[in-house]
Write a protein that holds these residues in place. Sequence first.
Motif, PDB file in Angstrom:
ATOM      1  N   SER A   5       0.979  -1.208  -0.114  1.00  0.00           N
ATOM      2  CA  SER A   5       0.177   0.081  -0.130  1.00  0.00           C
ATOM      3  C   SER A   5       0.386   1.051   0.001  1.00  0.00           C
ATOM      4  O   SER A   5       1.892   1.395   0.456  1.00  0.00           O
ATOM      5  N   SER A   6       0.037   2.919  -0.360  1.00  0.00           N
ATOM      6  CA  SER A   6       0.553   3.922  -0.455  1.00  0.00           C
ATOM      7  C   SER A   6       1.100   4.579   0.660  1.00  0.00           C
ATOM      8  O   SER A   6      -0.641   4.089   1.510  1.00  0.00           O
ATOM      9  N   TYR A   7       1.360   5.427   1.508  1.00  0.00           N
ATOM     10  CA  TYR A   7       1.533   5.647   2.960  1.00  0.00           C
ATOM     11  C   TYR A   7       0.599   7.270   2.387  1.00  0.00           C
ATOM     12  O   TYR A   7       0.330   8.219   3.568  1.00  0.00           O
ATOM     13  N   LEU A  33       2.186   5.242  -5.331  1.00  0.00           N
ATOM     14  CA  LEU A  33       2.968   3.580  -5.382  1.00  0.00           C
ATOM     15  C   LEU A  33       4.550   3.583  -5.359  1.00  0.00           C
ATOM     16  O   LEU A  33       4.928   3.409  -4.215  1.00  0.00           O
ATOM     17  N   THR A  34       4.951   4.119  -6.070  1.00  0.00           N
ATOM     18  CA  THR A  34       6.388   4.478  -6.720  1.00  0.00           C
ATOM     19  C   THR A  34       7.000   4.878  -5.458  1.00  0.00           C
ATOM     20  O   THR A  34       8.175   4.413  -5.621  1.00  0.00           O
ATOM     21  N   ALA A  35       6.319   6.142  -5.682  1.00  0.00           N
ATOM     22  CA  ALA A  35       7.850   6.702  -4.294  1.00  0.00           C
ATOM     23  C   ALA A  35       6.995   5.944  -2.614  1.00  0.00           C
ATOM     24  O   ALA A  35       8.321   5.648  -2.187  1.00  0.00           O
ATOM     25  N   SER A  36       6.481   5.473  -2.255  1.00  0.00           N
ATOM     26  CA  SER A  36       5.951   4.831  -1.227  1.00  0.00           C
ATOM     27  C   SER A  36       6.984   3.196  -0.643  1.00  0.00           C
ATOM     28  O   SER A  36       7.840   3.102  -0.314  1.00  0.00           O
ATOM     29  N   ALA A  37       7.017   2.653  -2.456  1.00  0.00           N
ATOM     30  CA  ALA A  37       8.243   1.512  -2.683  1.00  0.00           C
ATOM     31  C   ALA A  37       9.491   1.936  -2.144  1.00  0.00           C
ATOM     32  O   ALA A  37      10.058   1.114  -1.722  1.00  0.00           O
TER      33      ALA A  37
END
Length: 139
Positions: A5-7, A33-37
């Motif tokens: 999940s995204s923050y 999503l990418t920034a959270s990962a």
Amino acid sequence: MGYRSSYADVNDIIAFGRQLTAREQDIAVSFLLTASAKLRVTAERYGVDIDAKAAENEDYAAVVKETVIKSVIRALDSAADTSPPAVQASQSAMGYSVSMTYLNSGQSLYFLKNELKDLGILRQRWGALEVYETNENHN
């Protein structure tokens, strides 16, 4: 294999004060999503489990959310139709020439060092090296 999940979500970006067009909202979902990962991977590299820390501490979770939002806003601003902020510019005269270097011109998601320090991911390291040998037991 899917993303965890995204923050943050698109509404968090809007609540942070950045209005989004419909196109930017679609892009923001992917960026979030990418920034959270990317933040998870960066934290893991330094031995920090930000999911566990965020679950234990609401304040920490809020800082994680803010860090992801700021990263996405930087990337969205560089993708905007308006020019992103130039960090370096030069001009010439008579034959007129302009040269500019733009902040984040590649739409890259990145985190600032101070953001990673706020999360305890990067820590200031210090140490000392004894230059002169001291041997107090001279015979």
